[in-house]
Design a protein around this motif. Structure first.
Motif, PDB file in Angstrom:
ATOM      1  N   PHE A  83      77.822  36.759  53.555  1.00 33.34           N
ATOM      2  CA  PHE A  83      76.648  35.989  53.855  1.00 33.34           C
ATOM      3  C   PHE A  83      76.079  35.675  52.389  1.00 33.34           C
ATOM      4  CE2 PHE A  83      72.189  35.311  53.766  1.00 33.34           C
ATOM      5  CZ  PHE A  83      71.941  34.844  54.947  1.00 33.34           C
ATOM      6  N   PHE A  84      76.029  36.453  51.525  1.00 26.92           N
ATOM      7  CA  PHE A  84      75.314  36.110  50.456  1.00 26.92           C
ATOM      8  C   PHE A  84      75.823  34.948  49.478  1.00 26.92           C
ATOM      9  CE2 PHE A  84      74.647  36.998  45.833  1.00 26.92           C
ATOM     10  CZ  PHE A  84      73.168  37.001  45.763  1.00 26.92           C
ATOM     11  N   ILE A  85      77.160  35.291  49.414  1.00 32.72           N
ATOM     12  CA  ILE A  85      77.903  34.129  48.661  1.00 32.72           C
ATOM     13  C   ILE A  85      77.980  32.809  49.224  1.00 32.72           C
ATOM     14  CG2 ILE A  85      80.152  33.230  47.788  1.00 32.72           C
ATOM     15  CD1 ILE A  85      80.934  36.419  47.189  1.00 32.72           C
ATOM     16  N   THR A  86      77.782  32.680  50.544  1.00 32.15           N
ATOM     17  CA  THR A  86      77.947  31.462  51.301  1.00 32.15           C
ATOM     18  C   THR A  86      76.525  30.989  51.075  1.00 32.15           C
ATOM     19  OG1 THR A  86      79.600  32.390  52.767  1.00 32.15           O
ATOM     20  CG2 THR A  86      78.340  30.389  53.401  1.00 32.15           C
ATOM     21  N   TYR A  87      75.438  31.720  51.401  1.00 30.74           N
ATOM     22  CA  TYR A  87      74.016  31.213  51.262  1.00 30.74           C
ATOM     23  C   TYR A  87      73.950  31.000  49.928  1.00 30.74           C
ATOM     24  CZ  TYR A  87      69.005  31.833  51.133  1.00 30.74           C
ATOM     25  OH  TYR A  87      67.673  31.863  51.173  1.00 30.74           O
ATOM     26  N   GLU A  88      74.151  31.156  48.840  1.00 32.24           N
ATOM     27  CA  GLU A  88      73.917  31.034  47.528  1.00 32.24           C
ATOM     28  C   GLU A  88      74.896  29.657  47.174  1.00 32.24           C
ATOM     29  OE1 GLU A  88      71.674  31.503  45.362  1.00 32.24           O
ATOM     30  OE2 GLU A  88      70.818  33.353  46.733  1.00 32.24           O
ATOM     31  N   TYR A  89      76.024  29.473  47.725  1.00 33.41           N
ATOM     32  CA  TYR A  89      76.945  28.142  47.441  1.00 33.41           C
ATOM     33  C   TYR A  89      76.314  27.310  48.072  1.00 33.41           C
ATOM     34  CZ  TYR A  89      80.627  25.006  47.297  1.00 33.41           C
ATOM     35  OH  TYR A  89      81.329  24.033  46.746  1.00 33.41           O
ATOM     36  N   VAL A  90      75.890  27.101  49.455  1.00 35.49           N
ATOM     37  CA  VAL A  90      75.321  26.178  49.988  1.00 35.49           C
ATOM     38  C   VAL A  90      74.102  25.704  49.617  1.00 35.49           C
ATOM     39  CG1 VAL A  90      74.458  25.378  52.304  1.00 35.49           C
ATOM     40  CG2 VAL A  90      76.502  26.817  52.261  1.00 35.49           C
ATOM     41  N   PHE A 103      73.515  37.441  39.217  1.00 41.12           N
ATOM     42  CA  PHE A 103      74.248  37.447  40.392  1.00 41.12           C
ATOM     43  C   PHE A 103      74.993  38.727  40.956  1.00 41.12           C
ATOM     44  CE2 PHE A 103      77.765  36.068  42.802  1.00 41.12           C
ATOM     45  CZ  PHE A 103      77.203  35.482  44.002  1.00 41.12           C
ATOM     46  N   MET A 104      75.815  39.210  40.110  1.00 45.32           N
ATOM     47  CA  MET A 104      76.569  40.455  40.343  1.00 45.32           C
ATOM     48  C   MET A 104      75.490  41.510  40.716  1.00 45.32           C
ATOM     49  SD  MET A 104      79.413  39.290  40.922  1.00 45.32           S
ATOM     50  CE  MET A 104      80.192  40.931  41.048  1.00 45.32           C
ATOM     51  N   ALA A 105      74.446  41.766  40.109  1.00 43.02           N
ATOM     52  CA  ALA A 105      73.848  42.974  40.317  1.00 43.02           C
ATOM     53  C   ALA A 105      72.980  42.674  41.584  1.00 43.02           C
ATOM     54  CB  ALA A 105      72.635  43.035  39.133  1.00 43.02           C
ATOM     55  N   SER A 106      72.578  41.424  42.111  1.00 45.90           N
ATOM     56  CA  SER A 106      71.974  41.508  43.297  1.00 45.90           C
ATOM     57  C   SER A 106      73.057  41.687  44.456  1.00 45.90           C
ATOM     58  CB  SER A 106      71.394  39.889  43.371  1.00 45.90           C
ATOM     59  OG  SER A 106      70.370  39.697  42.397  1.00 45.90           O
ATOM     60  N   LEU A 107      74.283  41.124  44.106  1.00 42.27           N
ATOM     61  CA  LEU A 107      75.383  41.253  45.058  1.00 42.27           C
ATOM     62  C   LEU A 107      75.672  42.659  45.333  1.00 42.27           C
ATOM     63  CD1 LEU A 107      77.573  39.962  46.896  1.00 42.27           C
ATOM     64  CD2 LEU A 107      78.881  40.018  44.627  1.00 42.27           C
ATOM     65  N   VAL A 108      75.823  43.396  44.426  1.00 38.95           N
ATOM     66  CA  VAL A 108      76.304  44.850  44.619  1.00 38.95           C
ATOM     67  C   VAL A 108      74.975  45.636  45.049  1.00 38.95           C
ATOM     68  CG1 VAL A 108      76.956  46.962  43.348  1.00 38.95           C
ATOM     69  CG2 VAL A 108      77.766  44.631  42.789  1.00 38.95           C
TER      70      VAL A 108
END
Length: 281
Positions: free
Chosen positions: A89-96, A28-33
């Motif tokens: 966007f990324f965090i909200t997208y994955e959380y929802v 997840f962190m690798a994808s985020l960065v």
């Protein structure tokens, strides 16, 4: 990308490969960065096309807005806002997606992805719109510095001035998100995404024109109120169909090319980060 809208992560926007399916570390962190770095790369590489598009859509016309001069005007705003916008966007997208957990075989999966992407855009636009307002004003007045424009907006209009065009931006981005997400080969998906993105860029150009006009409107004018339909009607009345599709060619080119640049930068950066993660204790 701000303006021409090539932004990180969004598997939904580019129809890229099925990365980031879980929020488990280290993936997840690798994808985020990696997504953030790829998004910034696209923003900077294709920024001249975004400036040309903005000037074509501006009410004063391309030449008076600066023509081909100073095509990197406003780039600090885009660079500063790109990564946090992408992360939001990324965090909200994955959380929802996690919150709306559905069996992967369910016919509701496309709906879940659409809702998650739309929610991601609503949150990301809280960061994207202020950055976009400052950037677009700098693009059509290259004699002013980015920080000076930011200060003037706060002094003359307050925080509300930084959120001009929020509604039109959310509408434009939400339309991007409403596409079914399929897990296919990454480069195959990039090719398909380039064609689909180009078509979507053409269709949503009138909303992009309305957003630009609202963000650039003079304080106190009717357009500055943020009414999308009113802005579209004003463009139609004065410039007709050509005005509603101003900047469509540089916008389409940037969005189509951006998918390939994003994918290459994303894959390389994510692979490097995962390799470093495996090598660390």
């Amino acid at each position: 990308m701000n303006g021409v809208a090539i932004r990180f992560c969004s598997v939904s926007k580019y129809s890229l490969c099925g990365v980031c399916r879980t929020m488990e570390r280290p993936g997840f962190m690798a994808s985020l960065v990696a997504g953030g770095i790829a998004g910034v790369s696209v923003d900077l590489i294709l920024y001249p096309l975004d400036t040309i598009k903005t000037r074509l859509q501006s009410p004063q016309g391309f030449n008076k807005a600066g023509g081909f001069r100073g095509i990197y005007a406003g780039v600090p705003s885009a660079a500063i806002g790109s990564f946090p916008n992408a992360a939001a966007f990324f965090i909200t997208y994955e959380y929802v997606k996690w919150f709306l957990h559905t069996d992967s075989s369910s016919y509701l999966m496309p709906v879940k992805h659409m809702l998650a992407a739309s929610a991601g855009e609503v949150v990301a636009c809280l960061i994207r719109v202020p950055s976009e307002v400052v950037k677009q004003r700098a693009q059509v007045s290259s004699s002013s510095r980015t920080f000076q424009i930011f200060s003037n907006i706060l002094y003359q209009e307050g925080i509300r001035g930084l959120y001009r065009g929020y509604t039109s931006t959310v509408l434009r981005e939400a339309l991007w998100s409403w596409r079914q997400d399929h897990v296919v080969d990454c480069w195959q998906s990039a090719v398909c995404g380039a064609f689909a993105g180009g078509f979507a860029a053409v269709v949503t150009t009138p909303l992009d024109v309305a957003k630009t006009r609202i963000m650039l409107a003079k304080v106190g004018s009717s357009t500055a109120s943020g009414n999308v339909l009113s802005a579209l009607h004003g463009v139609w009345r004065t410039q007709g169909l050509a005005g509603l599709f101003a900047g469509v060619f540089p916008r389409t080119a940037a969005i189509s090319l951006g998918g390939f640049i994003f994918l290459g930068a994303y894959d390389q950066t994510r692979s490097l980060l995962l390799e470093l993660g495996r090598g660390s204790p």
